[in-house]
Design an enzyme around this catalytic site. Structure first.
Site, PDB file in Angstrom:
ATOM      1  N   TYR A  85       3.397  11.205 -11.248  1.00 40.39           N
ATOM      2  CA  TYR A  85       2.315  10.841 -10.324  1.00 40.39           C
ATOM      3  C   TYR A  85       2.678  11.287  -8.905  1.00 40.39           C
ATOM      4  O   TYR A  85       1.905  11.969  -8.233  1.00 40.39           O
ATOM      5  CB  TYR A  85       2.098   9.326 -10.355  1.00 40.39           C
ATOM      6  CG  TYR A  85       0.915   8.873  -9.534  1.00 40.39           C
ATOM      7  CD1 TYR A  85      -0.338   8.719 -10.105  1.00 40.39           C
ATOM      8  CD2 TYR A  85       1.039   8.626  -8.164  1.00 40.39           C
ATOM      9  CE1 TYR A  85      -1.430   8.319  -9.354  1.00 40.39           C
ATOM     10  CE2 TYR A  85      -0.044   8.223  -7.405  1.00 40.39           C
ATOM     11  CZ  TYR A  85      -1.276   8.072  -8.004  1.00 40.39           C
ATOM     12  OH  TYR A  85      -2.361   7.688  -7.253  1.00 40.39           O
ATOM     13  N   GLU A 109       2.612  -1.373  -3.369  1.00 38.34           N
ATOM     14  CA  GLU A 109       2.768  -0.414  -4.470  1.00 38.34           C
ATOM     15  C   GLU A 109       3.669   0.755  -4.032  1.00 38.34           C
ATOM     16  O   GLU A 109       4.564   1.178  -4.753  1.00 38.34           O
ATOM     17  CB  GLU A 109       1.378   0.099  -4.851  1.00 38.34           C
ATOM     18  CG  GLU A 109       1.277   0.787  -6.161  1.00 38.34           C
ATOM     19  CD  GLU A 109       0.991  -0.182  -7.307  1.00 38.34           C
ATOM     20  OE1 GLU A 109       1.506   0.066  -8.381  1.00 38.34           O
ATOM     21  OE2 GLU A 109       0.268  -1.180  -7.114  1.00 38.34           O
ATOM     22  N   ALA A 122      -2.232  -0.178 -19.448  1.00 35.21           N
ATOM     23  CA  ALA A 122      -3.460   0.367 -20.022  1.00 35.21           C
ATOM     24  C   ALA A 122      -4.239   1.209 -19.011  1.00 35.21           C
ATOM     25  O   ALA A 122      -5.286   1.762 -19.338  1.00 35.21           O
ATOM     26  CB  ALA A 122      -4.341  -0.758 -20.537  1.00 35.21           C
ATOM     27  N   GLY A 123      -3.735   1.305 -17.786  1.00 42.68           N
ATOM     28  CA  GLY A 123      -4.460   2.050 -16.757  1.00 42.68           C
ATOM     29  C   GLY A 123      -5.649   1.255 -16.245  1.00 42.68           C
ATOM     30  O   GLY A 123      -6.643   1.816 -15.788  1.00 42.68           O
ATOM     31  N   THR A 144      -8.240  11.867  -7.451  1.00 42.69           N
ATOM     32  CA  THR A 144      -8.926  12.370  -6.249  1.00 42.69           C
ATOM     33  C   THR A 144      -8.720  11.418  -5.075  1.00 42.69           C
ATOM     34  O   THR A 144      -8.890  11.816  -3.927  1.00 42.69           O
ATOM     35  CB  THR A 144     -10.438  12.511  -6.512  1.00 42.69           C
ATOM     36  OG1 THR A 144     -10.883  11.347  -7.220  1.00 42.69           O
ATOM     37  CG2 THR A 144     -10.759  13.733  -7.328  1.00 42.69           C
ATOM     38  N   ASP A 148      -7.595   1.625  -6.803  1.00 45.87           N
ATOM     39  CA  ASP A 148      -7.412   0.428  -7.620  1.00 45.87           C
ATOM     40  C   ASP A 148      -7.570  -0.839  -6.780  1.00 45.87           C
ATOM     41  O   ASP A 148      -8.267  -1.782  -7.175  1.00 45.87           O
ATOM     42  CB  ASP A 148      -6.018   0.421  -8.266  1.00 45.87           C
ATOM     43  CG  ASP A 148      -5.765   1.678  -9.070  1.00 45.87           C
ATOM     44  OD1 ASP A 148      -6.723   2.438  -9.299  1.00 45.87           O
ATOM     45  OD2 ASP A 148      -4.605   1.906  -9.469  1.00 45.87           O
TER      46      ASP A 148
HETATM   47  C1  GLA Z   1      -3.496   5.265 -10.491  1.00 51.41           C
HETATM   48  C2  GLA Z   1      -3.407   5.078  -8.976  1.00 51.41           C
HETATM   49  C3  GLA Z   1      -4.752   5.353  -8.305  1.00 51.41           C
HETATM   50  C4  GLA Z   1      -5.336   6.689  -8.757  1.00 51.41           C
HETATM   51  C5  GLA Z   1      -5.282   6.832 -10.276  1.00 51.41           C
HETATM   52  C6  GLA Z   1      -5.671   8.196 -10.729  1.00 51.41           C
HETATM   53  O1  GLA Z   1      -4.339   4.292 -11.044  1.00 51.41           O
HETATM   54  O2  GLA Z   1      -2.983   3.783  -8.663  1.00 51.41           O
HETATM   55  O3  GLA Z   1      -4.593   5.314  -6.906  1.00 51.41           O
HETATM   56  O4  GLA Z   1      -4.696   7.759  -8.121  1.00 51.41           O
HETATM   57  O5  GLA Z   1      -3.994   6.552 -10.805  1.00 51.41           O
HETATM   58  O6  GLA Z   1      -6.992   8.450 -10.421  1.00 51.41           O
END
Ligand code: GLA
Length: 382
Positions: free
Chosen positions: A223, A161, A124-125, A37, A173
């Site tokens: 993405y 990024e 790992a996100g 979002t 993030d």
């Molecule tokens: C990654 C991106 C964030 C966000 C998430 C999904 O972590 O870096 O900006 O879009 O995915 O919510």
């Protein structure tokens, strides 16, 4: 755990550069709800955590800047006057991207020496890259008295990024890593980039992350594709971003777009609503509602937005079968990484044991389980 990380970084810096550095700690993040979002100008609910990047940095005297990545035992040196992204540059590109972003603002920095190390599991996100970018922009801002505010610094990190790692990410993030508040999650409006910290107390429940330890290749291109679908649909509806769309708005152009794209936009509209409901449920201390929203979010990410994978779905399906788990969903960009779970405290150990066994049996690989503490954002250490 962070103490030993910081100690190692300090010790290595001293050995390599024989100077007194500034020390920065920059955390990774989790996200309670609000996935994909952020780049739709919407709402998210992240928190900085007690895992991150420790950076030691000082001005350098050599002709070049030198950066040592302690985990990888790699030294990289480069000149400041000719910066561009490296092919397959990995960690180096995040740093080059930050330096280039600072220069593009018309600010000048001198050569520097740095050592960094991290304890965020890669892929790992949990935003190890945002933590790395933020640590460098913060350290350089301090070292060369650039006068950048935190809000300006996160934009430098985000551009690194975009332009040096090729991921057209939103701001979540970098924001969470920079602005995190101890024991709190941030209800963040990604349009205004303003947030409200919510003290988090899940009573008898705890957050538990389960890492699939997989990262499917698709993740970067998929993405950027998702982001571009959202932007195309916004243009068709004639709004700035999907944040402004209602389901009715979306339905006015339904016949002009594919069913897949319709579902993706619908997911974003619904997920934005869920973030707001989540904030209300926290205020009302309605823990059951929180759990349900997590499951709904996962369902949307998996079947509408299509950013999940078999490993993540498996973990969430198993969580659902366990009455001691209130809710679970994949976290972050998707195609691997972690699920975030809300688990009864007294059942944490058993759940961990059961799910680890089942995961190993199903995929032949181990998953990893982490507990995290919600912590403060990027800061200098004395
Ligand atoms: C990654 C991106 C964030 C966000 C998430 C999904 O972590 O870096 O900006 O879009 O995915 O919510």
């Amino acid at each position: 755990m962070n103490k030993s990380l910081i100690k190692d970084v300090k010790r290595t810096f001293k050995k390599k550069f024989r100077a007194k550095p500034l020390i920065v700690f920059s955390p990774g993040r989790i996200n309670l709800i609000g996935e994909h979002t952020d780049y739709n100008d919407g709402f998210v609910f992240p928190a900085a955590i007690n895992k991150g990047i420790a950076l030691a940095i000082s001005e350098g005297e050599a002709e070049k800047s030198q950066v040592y990545a302690l985990n990888k035992e790699e030294l990289y040196d480069f000149r400041l006057d000719n910066i561009s992204p490296l092919k397959n540059g990995g960690w180096k590109n995040y740093i080059l991207g930050v330096v280039s972003g600072i220069q593009k603002l018309g600010l000048s920095i001198g050569n520097f020496n740095a050592v960094f190390a991290g304890n965020i599991p890669g892929g790992a996100g949990m935003s190890s890259s945002a933590a790395l970018e933020n640590s460098f922009v913060y350290g350089l801002n301090e070292l060369f008295s650039l006068g950048l505010s935190k809000s300006e610094m996160i934009l430098v990190s985000q551009k690194a990024e975009h332009n040096y790692a090729g991921v057209k990410c939103g701001i979540m993030d970098q924001y969470a890593s920079m602005f995190g508040v101890k024991k709190s999650a941030l209800f963040l409006d990604c349009r205004t980039q303003e947030s409200t910290p919510f003290k988090i107390d899940f009573k008898d429940y705890r957050l538990m992350l389960i890492n699939t330890n997989v990262k499917h290749d698709l993740s970067e291109s998929a993405y950027n594709d998702r982001r571009s679908v959202c932007e195309t649909i916004s243009r068709k509806i004639d709004i700035k971003a999907l944040r402004n769309a209602s389901t009715e708005d979306l339905n006015t152009i339904k016949s002009e777009i594919s069913e897949e794209d319709y579902q993706k936009a619908l997911y974003v509209i619904e997920e934005n609503e869920r973030v707001k409901l989540f904030a209300e449920a926290i205020q009302e201390e309605d823990i059951n509602a929180l759990g349900n929203l997590l499951y709904q979010s996962h369902e949307g990410l998996s079947s509408q937005y299509k950013v999940s994978c078999v490993e993540l779905d498996f973990l969430v399906e198993n969580a659902k079968e366990n009455p001691k788990v209130l809710g679970a969903r994949m976290m972050g960009g998707g195609f691997g990484g972690c699920t975030i779970n809300l688990v009864l405290k007294s059942d944490l150990k058993r759940f961990k044991r059961d799910i680890s066994k089942k995961f190993q049996k199903e995929f032949g690989n181990d998953c990893s389980v982490y507990k995290v503490k919600l912590s403060k954002g990027t800061h200098l250490l004395k």
